[in-house]
Design a protein around this motif. Structure first.
Motif, short mmCIF file in Angstrom:
data_model
loop_
_atom_site.label_atom_id
_atom_site.label_comp_id
_atom_site.label_asym_id
_atom_site.label_seq_id
_atom_site.Cartn_x
_atom_site.Cartn_y
_atom_site.Cartn_z
N VAL A 39 0.84 -1.20 0.00
CA VAL A 39 0.00 0.00 0.00
C VAL A 39 0.88 1.25 0.00
CG1 VAL A 39 -1.65 1.32 1.36
CG2 VAL A 39 -1.96 -1.13 1.07
N ILE A 40 1.95 1.23 0.80
CA ILE A 40 2.84 2.40 0.89
C ILE A 40 3.63 2.58 -0.40
CG2 ILE A 40 4.85 3.33 2.10
CD1 ILE A 40 3.78 2.02 4.63
N ARG A 41 4.12 1.49 -0.97
CA ARG A 41 4.90 1.54 -2.21
C ARG A 41 4.14 0.76 -3.29
NH1 ARG A 41 11.20 0.97 -0.88
NH2 ARG A 41 11.30 2.58 0.70
N PRO A 42 3.24 1.41 -3.99
CA PRO A 42 2.41 0.69 -4.96
C PRO A 42 3.18 0.19 -6.18
CG PRO A 42 1.91 3.04 -4.99
CD PRO A 42 2.88 2.81 -3.88
N HIS A 43 4.37 0.71 -6.43
CA HIS A 43 5.13 0.26 -7.60
C HIS A 43 6.15 -0.82 -7.28
CE1 HIS A 43 3.23 3.25 -10.07
NE2 HIS A 43 3.56 4.19 -9.20
N ALA A 44 6.23 -1.27 -6.04
CA ALA A 44 7.15 -2.34 -5.66
C ALA A 44 6.57 -3.69 -6.11
CB ALA A 44 7.39 -2.33 -4.16
#
Length: 140
Positions: free
Chosen positions: A52-57
């Motif tokens: 959620v915090i890093r959607p592109h990970a």
């Protein structure tokens, strides 16, 4: 399932009729495997928060997708195995001379049946989670 235990009120001097989940190895497998699946759900929270915090990970999403699939396989296998035993408890098997025990045990069978139904509800939830994870991974 872990709390399903019943002792019939009538008994003889040296013999008492009881039913418990630990009398059947399939139900023991059910309790242990569902405990593993539940522990996975709790332990997967940090990965979900990272996605959620890093959607592109991509890596955390892929790890979640793989472990959701493994949890789905474990959950499906344990639910199917327990469903077979619950079916035998309700209907018996005349070919093998196995009697239906659910007429005698009034509390044990509804508790074990409810646990099996909840396991199949969990299967549906895992399928939805896998589809959502795959969709989120595709969008990256």
């Amino acid at each position: 399932m872990g709390s399903s235990d019943e002792i019939l009120p009538f008994f003889m001097q040296f013999f008492q009729f009881s039913a418990s989940y630990d009398d059947l190895p399939t139900f023991q497998y059910f309790v242990i495997a569902m405990g593993i699946v539940g522990a996975y759900i709790v332990l997967s929270r940090p990965f979900s928060i990272v996605t959620v915090i890093r959607p592109h990970a991509v890596a955390p999403k892929l790890v979640l997708l793989i472990f959701y699939t493994l949890a789905l396989a474990l959950n499906t296998s344990v639910a199917a195995a327990a469903a077979a035993i619950v079916y035998l408890g309700h209907n018996g098997n005349s070919d093998a001379n196995w009697l239906a025990i659910c007429q005698q045990f009034g509390d044990f069978c509804p508790q074990s049946s409810g646990a099996v139904v909840s396991a199949f509800v969990a299967v549906v939830i895992f399928v939805i989670l896998i589809l959502l994870s795959a969709y989120a991974l595709r969008k990256v």
